[in-house]
Design a protein around this motif. Structure first.
Motif, PDB file in Angstrom:
ATOM      1  N   LEU A 181       0.836  -1.212   0.000  1.00 34.02           N
ATOM      2  CA  LEU A 181       0.000   0.000   0.000  1.00 34.02           C
ATOM      3  C   LEU A 181       0.862   1.250   0.000  1.00 34.02           C
ATOM      4  O   LEU A 181       0.584   2.209  -0.731  1.00 34.02           O
ATOM      5  N   VAL A 189       3.861   1.647  -1.149  1.00 32.00           N
ATOM      6  CA  VAL A 189       4.449   1.830  -2.472  1.00 32.00           C
ATOM      7  C   VAL A 189       3.393   2.414  -3.424  1.00 32.00           C
ATOM      8  O   VAL A 189       3.679   3.274  -4.247  1.00 32.00           O
ATOM      9  N   LEU A 190       2.156   1.940  -3.242  1.00 37.61           N
ATOM     10  CA  LEU A 190       1.069   2.414  -4.110  1.00 37.61           C
ATOM     11  C   LEU A 190       0.770   3.907  -3.909  1.00 37.61           C
ATOM     12  O   LEU A 190       0.503   4.618  -4.866  1.00 37.61           O
ATOM     13  N   VAL A 191       0.806   4.372  -2.653  1.00 38.15           N
ATOM     14  CA  VAL A 191       0.447   5.780  -2.411  1.00 38.15           C
ATOM     15  C   VAL A 191       1.675   6.683  -2.346  1.00 38.15           C
ATOM     16  O   VAL A 191       1.553   7.879  -2.097  1.00 38.15           O
ATOM     17  N   GLU A 192       2.871   6.108  -2.572  1.00 41.96           N
ATOM     18  CA  GLU A 192       4.076   6.919  -2.440  1.00 41.96           C
ATOM     19  C   GLU A 192       4.174   7.973  -3.541  1.00 41.96           C
ATOM     20  O   GLU A 192       4.531   9.114  -3.302  1.00 41.96           O
ATOM     21  N   LYS A 193       3.845   7.541  -4.755  1.00 45.90           N
ATOM     22  CA  LYS A 193       3.986   8.451  -5.882  1.00 45.90           C
ATOM     23  C   LYS A 193       2.961   9.565  -5.806  1.00 45.90           C
ATOM     24  O   LYS A 193       1.799   9.327  -5.514  1.00 45.90           O
ATOM     25  N   ILE A 230      -3.771  12.025  -4.542  1.00 42.00           N
ATOM     26  CA  ILE A 230      -3.185  10.973  -3.712  1.00 42.00           C
ATOM     27  C   ILE A 230      -3.442  11.232  -2.219  1.00 42.00           C
ATOM     28  O   ILE A 230      -3.597  10.298  -1.433  1.00 42.00           O
ATOM     29  N   PHE A 238      -6.598   9.649  -1.186  1.00 40.25           N
ATOM     30  CA  PHE A 238      -6.494   8.202  -0.996  1.00 40.25           C
ATOM     31  C   PHE A 238      -5.755   7.861   0.299  1.00 40.25           C
ATOM     32  O   PHE A 238      -6.176   6.980   1.042  1.00 40.25           O
ATOM     33  N   ARG A 239      -4.670   8.586   0.564  1.00 38.99           N
ATOM     34  CA  ARG A 239      -3.926   8.335   1.798  1.00 38.99           C
ATOM     35  C   ARG A 239      -4.833   8.512   3.011  1.00 38.99           C
ATOM     36  O   ARG A 239      -4.856   7.679   3.911  1.00 38.99           O
ATOM     37  N   ALA A 241      -8.084   8.447   3.116  1.00 43.09           N
ATOM     38  CA  ALA A 241      -9.152   7.449   3.131  1.00 43.09           C
ATOM     39  C   ALA A 241      -8.634   6.102   3.631  1.00 43.09           C
ATOM     40  O   ALA A 241      -9.301   5.430   4.426  1.00 43.09           O
ATOM     41  N   PHE A 242      -7.437   5.719   3.205  1.00 39.96           N
ATOM     42  CA  PHE A 242      -6.885   4.433   3.649  1.00 39.96           C
ATOM     43  C   PHE A 242      -6.600   4.457   5.139  1.00 39.96           C
ATOM     44  O   PHE A 242      -6.510   3.416   5.779  1.00 39.96           O
ATOM     45  N   TYR A 243      -6.428   5.658   5.672  1.00 42.50           N
ATOM     46  CA  TYR A 243      -6.110   5.771   7.096  1.00 42.50           C
ATOM     47  C   TYR A 243      -7.371   5.775   7.969  1.00 42.50           C
ATOM     48  O   TYR A 243      -7.289   5.609   9.175  1.00 42.50           O
ATOM     49  N   TRP A 297      -7.493  -5.630   8.721  1.00 42.08           N
ATOM     50  CA  TRP A 297      -8.116  -4.553   7.952  1.00 42.08           C
ATOM     51  C   TRP A 297      -7.898  -3.193   8.625  1.00 42.08           C
ATOM     52  O   TRP A 297      -7.549  -2.216   7.989  1.00 42.08           O
ATOM     53  N   TYR A 330      -2.337   2.106   9.315  1.00 44.73           N
ATOM     54  CA  TYR A 330      -1.373   2.509  10.330  1.00 44.73           C
ATOM     55  C   TYR A 330       0.051   2.137   9.916  1.00 44.73           C
ATOM     56  O   TYR A 330       0.954   2.969   9.896  1.00 44.73           O
ATOM     57  N   ILE A 358       1.484   4.050   6.882  1.00 45.55           N
ATOM     58  CA  ILE A 358       2.095   5.350   7.153  1.00 45.55           C
ATOM     59  C   ILE A 358       3.533   5.196   7.639  1.00 45.55           C
ATOM     60  O   ILE A 358       4.429   5.935   7.239  1.00 45.55           O
ATOM     61  N   ARG A 374      10.691  16.419  -2.644  1.00 47.33           N
ATOM     62  CA  ARG A 374      11.005  15.819  -3.932  1.00 47.33           C
ATOM     63  C   ARG A 374      10.297  16.638  -4.993  1.00 47.33           C
ATOM     64  O   ARG A 374       9.332  17.321  -4.693  1.00 47.33           O
ATOM     65  N   ARG A 430      -2.409   2.249 -11.518  1.00 46.51           N
ATOM     66  CA  ARG A 430      -2.339   2.762 -10.159  1.00 46.51           C
ATOM     67  C   ARG A 430      -3.709   3.218  -9.654  1.00 46.51           C
ATOM     68  O   ARG A 430      -4.106   2.915  -8.540  1.00 46.51           O
ATOM     69  N   LEU A 459      -5.848   1.889  -6.563  1.00 47.35           N
ATOM     70  CA  LEU A 459      -6.227   2.830  -5.502  1.00 47.35           C
ATOM     71  C   LEU A 459      -7.723   2.753  -5.217  1.00 47.35           C
ATOM     72  O   LEU A 459      -8.145   2.709  -4.057  1.00 47.35           O
ATOM     73  N   VAL A 475      -8.576  -0.503  -3.353  1.00 47.68           N
ATOM     74  CA  VAL A 475      -8.278  -0.432  -1.919  1.00 47.68           C
ATOM     75  C   VAL A 475      -9.265   0.514  -1.218  1.00 47.68           C
ATOM     76  O   VAL A 475      -9.696   0.263  -0.092  1.00 47.68           O
ATOM     77  N   LEU A 476      -9.632   1.570  -1.925  1.00 52.34           N
ATOM     78  CA  LEU A 476     -10.585   2.525  -1.356  1.00 52.34           C
ATOM     79  C   LEU A 476     -11.896   1.824  -0.991  1.00 52.34           C
ATOM     80  O   LEU A 476     -12.452   2.035   0.085  1.00 52.34           O
ATOM     81  N   THR A 492     -11.388  -0.232   2.157  1.00 52.19           N
ATOM     82  CA  THR A 492     -11.227   0.492   3.420  1.00 52.19           C
ATOM     83  C   THR A 492     -12.450   1.321   3.787  1.00 52.19           C
ATOM     84  O   THR A 492     -12.788   1.441   4.962  1.00 52.19           O
ATOM     85  N   ILE A 493     -13.107   1.918   2.799  1.00 51.68           N
ATOM     86  CA  ILE A 493     -14.221   2.819   3.088  1.00 51.68           C
ATOM     87  C   ILE A 493     -15.577   2.107   2.987  1.00 51.68           C
ATOM     88  O   ILE A 493     -16.545   2.496   3.641  1.00 51.68           O
ATOM     89  N   PHE A 496     -10.149  14.424  11.831  1.00 53.21           N
ATOM     90  CA  PHE A 496      -8.968  13.940  11.124  1.00 53.21           C
ATOM     91  C   PHE A 496      -8.851  14.533   9.727  1.00 53.21           C
ATOM     92  O   PHE A 496      -7.767  14.949   9.319  1.00 53.21           O
ATOM     93  N   PHE A 516       0.075  14.425   8.146  1.00 51.88           N
ATOM     94  CA  PHE A 516       1.000  13.809   7.203  1.00 51.88           C
ATOM     95  C   PHE A 516       2.313  14.593   7.113  1.00 51.88           C
ATOM     96  O   PHE A 516       3.375  14.020   6.958  1.00 51.88           O
ATOM     97  N   VAL A 560       4.329  13.635  10.146  1.00 53.76           N
ATOM     98  CA  VAL A 560       4.895  12.293  10.031  1.00 53.76           C
ATOM     99  C   VAL A 560       6.136  12.323   9.155  1.00 53.76           C
ATOM    100  O   VAL A 560       7.172  11.747   9.480  1.00 53.76           O
TER     101      VAL A 560
END
Lengths: 292, 301
Positions: free
Chosen positions: A87, A89-93, A98, A101-102, A104-106, A163, A168, A171, B7, B37, B41, B44-45, B48-49, B283, B291, B294
């Motif tokens: 995951l 790697v998927l959201v890194e770019k 994005i 998505f980050r 939402a995944f959290y 899940w 967590y 991140i 970056r 991608r 995404l 996975v969305l 998770t949602i 959040f 973020f 972090v």
């Protein structure tokens, strides 16, 4: 320097230090003391020697709880060390959107375990979403007892933990990926390495330390599981109390007329030793890896 | 500080050389990779949602609507807010929410103040016993909180705070981990800045307020967000401390609710959404800082 009086640092440190002593260090010592008593939730209690520990040895519920904990840990470990890395790697770019998505995944991480477990209870109910869909598709003829069968209940709680944990650890990996040298990746790519090979030979070694840290976190939190099992089993610990975790047993002894804080403390000591083992093993693994 | 780590966030629009297409992925994303991608995404969305949307949908479905159909419907046919009203009428959910808020605010305040003071002192000031103090904070990390929860309860009870909101908040008001996070954040500051300030006659307090704090805002926001979420979501500790249903926090109240209405998923769904939506709003509003904090922490650590 004259303005820096000797007591100034202490004035700043003392609130935190007080909390540490009163709510961490003293309770650690007191847990040991309490484990030799039969203290009650209402107060009182006296010294009973090793009686609690003798009872522990014959406690069938504890045996089930320990077995459940081990299963929990063994199943959670591979899923939660690998999936969050993918995951990350998927959201890194940095693609457009994005951040959405980050975030939402959290979301499952931010939600209370109680909320999440109640949602899953409804999804896994005999008449819930999963059974409904499976019946519709003709995969099963009757509902699967996700919440009333001993092993299915455990498995459901494990899936829930996995899940909920994805975001967590994602991140943590994301932060670690930032430190993996881009130059290495670029060099490998120029040399013609495919993305998969780069993932295996550049990314994974680059986050190895983080992976071990995450394994420790997963193991310890798997052994400490409470809310998921408590809510999914309706607070009863599954059929015959066979789906209890050690923490659920501790909680059960913390209240009511049947409660026994002394015995709960003895259980806490068991929990301590159980959680220390994976930490020591993985820390050792880490050291050996660093030497190699 | 951030310029070093930033970056190139966007692909330079200059024509990418076709010949080096293997290295394509670094500064830009090929259209095909982009599609793959985004498909992943979205997949996975949904995972998770999805469950949250399903619960939201259940909470809005009318009482006459069959929620047990074999063909699950996501959109309610007869959308209604009546279950929210019914939940708040039967069980003091809003009082529970207020209780949770009180606990969360105390915990956030305590941690932001207590941890940054201690973190600053341990990392920026010289004093005898500094190493021992740091060691003590580190040592507690080995101990899972559940191990000491029973004797913590005994301590809180001896303070006469069993069954009170203050009793729920108190033990978490300064977390050892937060002290260490602040210690780390303050340590990243160059010592020369401090020395210059000392030469200019600034005392420890002035250095804390004018030099230390402004540079660790990222970490402070991470601590505040985590402390809030942690306190709002916590279940085991309030379950042990609170016995009076009027004092329940939201999580304990929800569990109580699910026992009372176990045969009505619509009501439970409405209750869970009342607990879930505020934390998501908190959040989503603060995720920017989260973020960023972090990433900041990762670079410094």
């Amino acid at each position: 320097m004259r303005s820096n009086r000797w007591f100034t640092p202490w004035v700043l440190v003392i609130p935190a230090l007080t909390w540490l002593l009163v709510f961490n260090l003293w309770p650690s010592i007191n847990t040991v003391i309490l484990s030799f008593t039969n203290a009650r939730p209402i107060g009182g209690g006296h010294f009973v020697g090793l009686k609690n520990f003798e009872t522990l040895l014959h406690d069938e519920q504890l045996r089930w709880a320990l077995l459940n904990s081990v299963i929990y840990m063994v199943v959670c470990l591979p899923f939660l060390t690998v999936l969050p890395l993918l995951l990350a790697v998927l959201v890194e770019k940095k693609l457009p959107g994005i951040t959405f998505f980050r975030t939402a995944f959290y979301t499952p991480v931010v939600a209370s375990a109680v909320v999440v477990a109640l949602i899953w209870q409804w999804i896994l109910d005999d008449r819930g979403l999963v059974n409904g869909l499976a019946e519709k598709l003709g995969v099963i003829s009757g509902p699967l007892p996700f919440l009333s069968d001993q092993w299915l209940l455990l498995l459901s709680a494990i899936s829930l933990t996995v899940w909920k944990g994805l975001g967590y650890y994602m991140i943590i990996y994301l932060a670690a990926l930032g430190n993996v040298g881009r130059e290495l990746h670029e060099a490998a790519a120029v040399d013609g390495a495919s993305p998969l090979r780069r993932f295996i030979h550049v990314t994974i070694p680059g986050v190895r330390g983080t992976m071990i840290l995450i394994s420790i976190l997963i193991s310890v939190s798997a052994l400490r599981v409470f809310s998921e099992l408590f809510i999914l089993s309706g607070g009863k610990g599954g059929p015959g109390g066979r789906d209890n975790s050690v923490v659920m047993l501790i909680q059960q002894y913390s209240q009511g007329f049947e409660g026994n804080l002394g015995y709960a403390s003895a259980l806490s000591i068991v929990l301590f030793f159980v959680t220390v083992v994976p930490m020591l093993v993985l820390a050792r693994l880490n050291r050996r890896g660093a030497e190699a | 500080m951030t310029t070093v780590t930033d970056r190139p966030t966007e692909a330079p629009l200059a024509v990418p050389s076709r010949k080096r297409s293997r290295a394509f992925g670094f500064n830009s994303v090929s259209p095909r990779e982009k599609v793959v991608r985004y498909i992943l995404l979205v997949f996975v969305l949904l995972i998770t949602i999805g469950p949250f949307l399903w619960q939201l949908s259940t909470s809005l479905k009318g009482s006459g609507e069959d929620i047990y159909t074999r063909i699950p419907r996501l959109l309610p046919a007869q959308p209604t807010f009546s279950h929210y009203k019914e939940v708040t009428d039967t069980i003091p959910v809003l009082d529970y929410a207020r209780n949770s808020l009180v606990v969360a605010v105390l915990v956030v305040g305590g941690n932001v103040i207590g941890a940054s003071l201690a973190g600053f002192a341990i990392s920026r000031l010289q004093f005898r016993g500094r190493k021992i103090v740091l060691g003590l904070f580190l040592a507690t990390l080995v101990l899972p909180g559940e191990v000491t929860i029973i004797s913590q309860y005994v301590t809180v009870r001896e303070f006469g705070l069993a069954n009170t909101l203050l009793g729920v908040a108190l033990p978490g008001m300064i977390g050892a981990l937060n002290v260490l996070l602040m210690y780390n954040a303050f340590r990243a500051l160059p010592l020369e800045v401090d020395q210059a300030a000392i030469v200019d006659g600034a005392n420890a307090w002035q250095r804390f307020v004018y030099i230390g704090l402004p540079s660790v805002r990222g970490t402070i926001s991470v601590i505040a967000i985590f402390a809030f979420i942690g306190a709002w979501d916590d279940f085991l500790w309030p379950l042990i401390v609170l016995t009076d249903p009027n004092k329940y926090t939201l999580t304990v109240g929800l569990q109580y609710l699910s026992g009372t209405f176990s045969n009505n998923p619509r009501l439970i769904a409405a209750g869970t959404m009342i607990a879930f939506i505020p934390i998501v709003i908190v959040f989503a509003t603060l995720q920017r800082f989260f973020f960023k904090g972090v990433e900041e922490g990762a670079v410094k650590g």
